[in-house]
Structures are given as C-alpha cells and as structure tokens.
Design an enzyme around this catalytic site. Structure first.
Site, PDB file in Angstrom:
ATOM      1  CE1 TYR A  79      -7.017  11.030   4.986  1.00  0.00           C
ATOM      2  CE2 TYR A  79      -7.766  12.661   6.377  1.00  0.00           C
ATOM      3  CZ  TYR A  79      -7.472  11.316   6.384  1.00  0.00           C
ATOM      4  OH  TYR A  79      -7.230  10.530   7.432  1.00  0.00           O
ATOM      5  CB  SER A  80      -3.556  16.100  -1.348  1.00  0.00           C
ATOM      6  OG  SER A  80      -2.889  15.822  -1.033  1.00  0.00           O
ATOM      7  CB  CYS A 251       1.250  13.768  -4.883  1.00  0.00           C
ATOM      8  SG  CYS A 251       1.053  12.709  -3.454  1.00  0.00           S
ATOM      9  CD  GLU A 291       2.756  16.701  -0.123  1.00  0.00           C
ATOM     10  OE1 GLU A 291       2.695  18.395  -0.771  1.00  0.00           O
ATOM     11  OE2 GLU A 291       1.142  16.425  -0.099  1.00  0.00           O
ATOM     12  CE1 TYR A 293       2.748  13.612   4.307  1.00  0.00           C
ATOM     13  CE2 TYR A 293       1.572  12.998   2.187  1.00  0.00           C
ATOM     14  CZ  TYR A 293       1.993  13.950   2.860  1.00  0.00           C
ATOM     15  OH  TYR A 293       1.631  14.783   2.638  1.00  0.00           O
TER      16      TYR A 293
HETATM   17  P1  NAP Z   1      -1.468   1.788  -2.332  1.00  0.00           P
HETATM   18  O1  NAP Z   1      -2.498   1.183  -2.794  1.00  0.00           O
HETATM   19  O2  NAP Z   1      -0.735   0.930  -0.807  1.00  0.00           O
HETATM   20  O3  NAP Z   1       0.021   1.710  -3.311  1.00  0.00           O
HETATM   21  C1  NAP Z   1      -0.486   2.363  -4.959  1.00  0.00           C
HETATM   22  C2  NAP Z   1       0.109   1.012  -5.484  1.00  0.00           C
HETATM   23  O4  NAP Z   1       1.326   2.106  -5.600  1.00  0.00           O
HETATM   24  C3  NAP Z   1       0.390  -0.145  -5.388  1.00  0.00           C
HETATM   25  O5  NAP Z   1      -0.340  -0.089  -6.600  1.00  0.00           O
HETATM   26  C4  NAP Z   1       1.729  -0.388  -5.290  1.00  0.00           C
HETATM   27  O6  NAP Z   1       1.920  -1.677  -5.354  1.00  0.00           O
HETATM   28  C5  NAP Z   1       2.386   0.315  -5.413  1.00  0.00           C
HETATM   29  N1  NAP Z   1       3.868   0.119  -4.639  1.00  0.00           N
HETATM   30  C6  NAP Z   1       4.540  -0.061  -3.791  1.00  0.00           C
HETATM   31  N2  NAP Z   1       5.343   0.093  -3.418  1.00  0.00           N
HETATM   32  C7  NAP Z   1       6.128   1.041  -4.839  1.00  0.00           C
HETATM   33  C8  NAP Z   1       7.125   1.015  -4.880  1.00  0.00           C
HETATM   34  N3  NAP Z   1       8.544   0.942  -3.829  1.00  0.00           N
HETATM   35  N4  NAP Z   1       7.350   1.932  -6.396  1.00  0.00           N
HETATM   36  C9  NAP Z   1       6.143   2.513  -6.597  1.00  0.00           C
HETATM   37  N5  NAP Z   1       5.234   1.506  -6.391  1.00  0.00           N
HETATM   38  C10 NAP Z   1       4.558   1.180  -5.602  1.00  0.00           C
HETATM   39  O7  NAP Z   1      -0.968   3.356  -1.970  1.00  0.00           O
HETATM   40  P2  NAP Z   1      -2.506   3.836  -0.627  1.00  0.00           P
HETATM   41  O8  NAP Z   1      -2.627   3.326   0.200  1.00  0.00           O
HETATM   42  O9  NAP Z   1      -3.495   4.292  -1.555  1.00  0.00           O
HETATM   43  O10 NAP Z   1      -1.365   4.979  -0.320  1.00  0.00           O
HETATM   44  C11 NAP Z   1      -0.639   6.522  -1.476  1.00  0.00           C
HETATM   45  C12 NAP Z   1       0.080   6.920   0.050  1.00  0.00           C
HETATM   46  O11 NAP Z   1      -0.291   8.116  -0.710  1.00  0.00           O
HETATM   47  C13 NAP Z   1      -0.325   7.204   1.411  1.00  0.00           C
HETATM   48  O12 NAP Z   1       1.360   6.888   1.906  1.00  0.00           O
HETATM   49  C14 NAP Z   1      -0.836   8.276   1.215  1.00  0.00           C
HETATM   50  O13 NAP Z   1      -0.385   8.478   2.994  1.00  0.00           O
HETATM   51  C15 NAP Z   1      -0.561   9.087   0.635  1.00  0.00           C
HETATM   52  N6  NAP Z   1      -1.129  10.446   0.232  1.00  0.00           N
HETATM   53  C16 NAP Z   1      -1.926  10.344   0.845  1.00  0.00           C
HETATM   54  C17 NAP Z   1      -3.060  12.028   0.356  1.00  0.00           C
HETATM   55  C18 NAP Z   1      -3.828  12.147   0.673  1.00  0.00           C
HETATM   56  O14 NAP Z   1      -4.717  13.003   0.222  1.00  0.00           O
HETATM   57  N7  NAP Z   1      -5.165  11.098   0.260  1.00  0.00           N
HETATM   58  C19 NAP Z   1      -2.119  12.524  -0.284  1.00  0.00           C
HETATM   59  C20 NAP Z   1      -0.490  12.177  -0.547  1.00  0.00           C
HETATM   60  C21 NAP Z   1      -0.103  11.265  -0.553  1.00  0.00           C
HETATM   61  P3  NAP Z   1       1.475  -2.739  -4.647  1.00  0.00           P
HETATM   62  O15 NAP Z   1       0.571  -3.127  -3.592  1.00  0.00           O
HETATM   63  O16 NAP Z   1       1.109  -3.725  -5.226  1.00  0.00           O
HETATM   64  O17 NAP Z   1       2.550  -2.901  -4.334  1.00  0.00           O
END
Ligand code: NAP
Length: 293
Positions: A79-80, A251, A291, A293
């Site tokens: 996790y970041s 990210c 970064e 995922y």
């Molecule tokens: P999410 O709620 O699934 O999505 C966030 C936003 O991104 C939503 O508005 C979604 O739109 C949009 N989105 C979907 N596909 C896209 C695309 N092709 N281009 C641009 N925007 C798009 O996000 P999440 O579940 O929080 O996931 C975030 C990601 O960051 C995960 O993969 C996670 O592993 C990663 N991450 C997490 C951390 C951490 O520390 N927790 C750190 C770094 C990265 P719609 O759903 O309306 O289509």
C-alpha cells in the site's frame, strides 16, 4: 547518496516478510460516507522512533494471516504510504495507508473478499500488525522545490499524492513551484481527502481538478475520466509540458495510463510536438513516473 534525495538516503526493505516490523494500529477511519458503494479506510499505524524511515511515494506491506492455495504463508500486499515523512502527527513514528475493502464474486457466483484489505479495514486501535518495507524507489518525490508537479490519480491511487502534497507544503513558499492534481473518482462521496485538497487549494500554487466518472459525462456522452479533464485543460496543461520544469506522476487503475498518453499526444500535436519524443525526454530526465495496478 542520490542527489535529489540528498536530505535523506532512500531506505529500502528494512523489514521483509520473515522479519516484519510489528506496528500498532492507532486509528482506523472510514473515508467514504456510509451510503457510498466503495468503502475506503484511512488506517494509521505507529512504530518506534527511527524504526521505519520512509520517503514520500514509498510503500509499506501488510500480510494477511494464513496460507495461500499452495500452503505457503500469504505474502505482503503493498500500500502506498499516504503520509509525508513526518507521519500523521509530525513525530515520524506514524504513517497512514488508504485501503479499499475488496469484495468480489467468484466464478461460481459466491461472494469473496480480499484478505489483506478486509484485515486492514477491520483493524482496531491497539491491534498489532506485521509491516514490511519501506518499498519502492522509482515513484518517490524528488527534493526539487522549484519544479512543477503534475499528479494524475484515480481512486486510492491518490494516496502517495497526499504524501507528496504534505512534503511540498513543507518547502518554503517562495522557493516552490506549482502542484496540480487531477483526481478521478466515481462520485463526490469517493473524493478521498476532499477537505484536505480544498484547504491546499487555498494556496494559489496548488490546483485541483476532479473527474467524477459516474456523475459527469463528456460532450460525446462517455464517463468523465482524468484524461478528459486533461484535454479540457488544453493550453494551460500544454504550458506545463513545454516548460521542461514538470515532473509527471500517474497512479491508480491500470487503464488510465493509455488514456493519459492519448490526452498528452493530442495536446502535443496541437503544439506541433511529437508526444513519443516528449515522453522520451521526460523519462530520460527522470520526470515521468507511473504506478498503476
Ligand atoms: P476505482 O474506484 O476503481 O476507479 C477510480 C476512478 O478511475 C473511477 O472514476 C473509474 O471510473 C476511473 N477509471 C476506470 N477506468 C479508467 C481508465 N481507463 N482511465 C481513467 N479512469 C478510469 O479505483 P480504486 O478501486 O480505488 O483503485 C485504484 C487503483 O489504484 C487500484 O488498482 C489500486 O491497486 C491502485 N493503487 C492503490 C494504492 C493504495 O495505496 N491503496 C496505491 C497506488 C495504486 P469508472 O469506475 O466509473 O469507470
């Protein structure tokens, strides 16, 4: 010692799966409102002074208890770190992570849950957790105050940018460049740390642009994504590309990188620039960081 990190050497993997640092849960706060379909938590943990020196952009690992399908102990999930180097309380003995509870349907239609995310979302103050890290050296914020920082986040991918903004605000105002965060989430309820971004945006050098994918549509009727907001920013964003002072960080969800590149390519073309060449220059200069995922 790296030039850009001259103030502090990057510590890497001081604690591993078999030799974790035991940390105490200090607080666990749900960030999204109860009516929001996505449940995201801000989890703060505590450790002894000096035990976990980290830089903004690094990650920490947490292992779910138990074993995997092959009977091996579950490995840590990264996790970041969502806090700047001084932690949540300025003492350097705490850090926070941003965790989304993962629930999904198996192929047979059964409800299943992510082991690590559920363990962390359910953690109670006082619980002890094994933590690994600090991990990562490519996505850290350089000690480069006059530079401009373009931060492109979706969902919990905003976590490292909270850390970046905290560090950026520690640099003397007269020496700092600009920071511009594009943040894509589904709804207003998903806008993690919205109050903090609003407070930061009182600084004229900090700018915030949201894309609410389930509440806004583009002119041609698609979900509004960060890359659409970037295109709409047009000339202003182009100026960031052209001045050579920008560090670009991406990210979040995997698909965003493709859309962001397409947005940059369109902006570059308008200015008579060739995007692959511009990106290559950014990458060679250590100013292009991804970064996803
Ligand atoms: P999410 O709620 O699934 O999505 C966030 C936003 O991104 C939503 O508005 C979604 O739109 C949009 N989105 C979907 N596909 C896209 C695309 N092709 N281009 C641009 N925007 C798009 O996000 P999440 O579940 O929080 O996931 C975030 C990601 O960051 C995960 O993969 C996670 O592993 C990663 N991450 C997490 C951390 C951490 O520390 N927790 C750190 C770094 C990265 P719609 O759903 O309306 O289509």
């Amino acid at each position: 010692m790296s030039q850009v990190h001259a103030e502090r050497e990057i510590a890497l993997n001081l604690y591993r799966h078999n030799t974790p640092l035991m940390v105490r849960v200090l607080a666990n706060r749900r960030l999204t409102p109860p009516e929001c379909a996505n449940e995201v938590h801000h989890l703060t943990v505590q450790f002894p002074a000096g035990a976990f020196p980290f830089l903004e952009g690094q990650s920490a690992g947490f292992s779910p208890p138990g074993v995997n399908a092959r009977g091996r102990p579950n490995v840590p999930r990264l996790y970041s770190i969502a806090s700047g180097r001084d932690g949540e309380d300025g003492t350097g003995t705490t850090l926070a992570i941003c965790v989304k509870r993962v629930l999904y349907q198996t192929e047979s239609g059964q409800q299943a849950h992510g082991l690590a995310s559920n363990m962390l979302c359910d953690a109670q103050p006082g619980d002890l957790l094994p933590m690994t890290g600090p991990a990562g050296r490519e996505f850290v914020l350089p000690e480069d105050p006059p530079a401009n920082y373009l931060l492109l986040a979706t969902g919990t991918g905003v976590a490292p940018f909270r850390a970046f903004a905290q560090r950026w605000a520690q640099w003397p105002a007269e020496k700092r460049g600009k920071m511009w965060l594009f943040f894509g989430v589904q709804t207003h309820g998903d806008a993690l740390y919205a109050d903090e971004w609003a407070a930061r945006a009182e600084d004229p050098h900090f700018r915030m642009t949201y894309a609410f994918s389930r509440e806004e549509t583009t002119a041609d009727g698609r979900r509004m994504y960060v890359q659409d907001r970037m295109r709409m920013a047009g000339q202003e964003l182009l100026a960031w590309l052209r001045d050579g002072q920008a560090h670009i960080y991406i990210c979040g969800v995997k698909g965003m990188e493709v859309g962001i590149e397409a947005a940059f390519a369109a902006l570059a073309q308008e200015a008579g620039l060739v995007w692959p060449v511009v990106r290559q220059q950014l990458w060679l200069a250590g100013r292009w960081h991804v970064e996803v995922y």
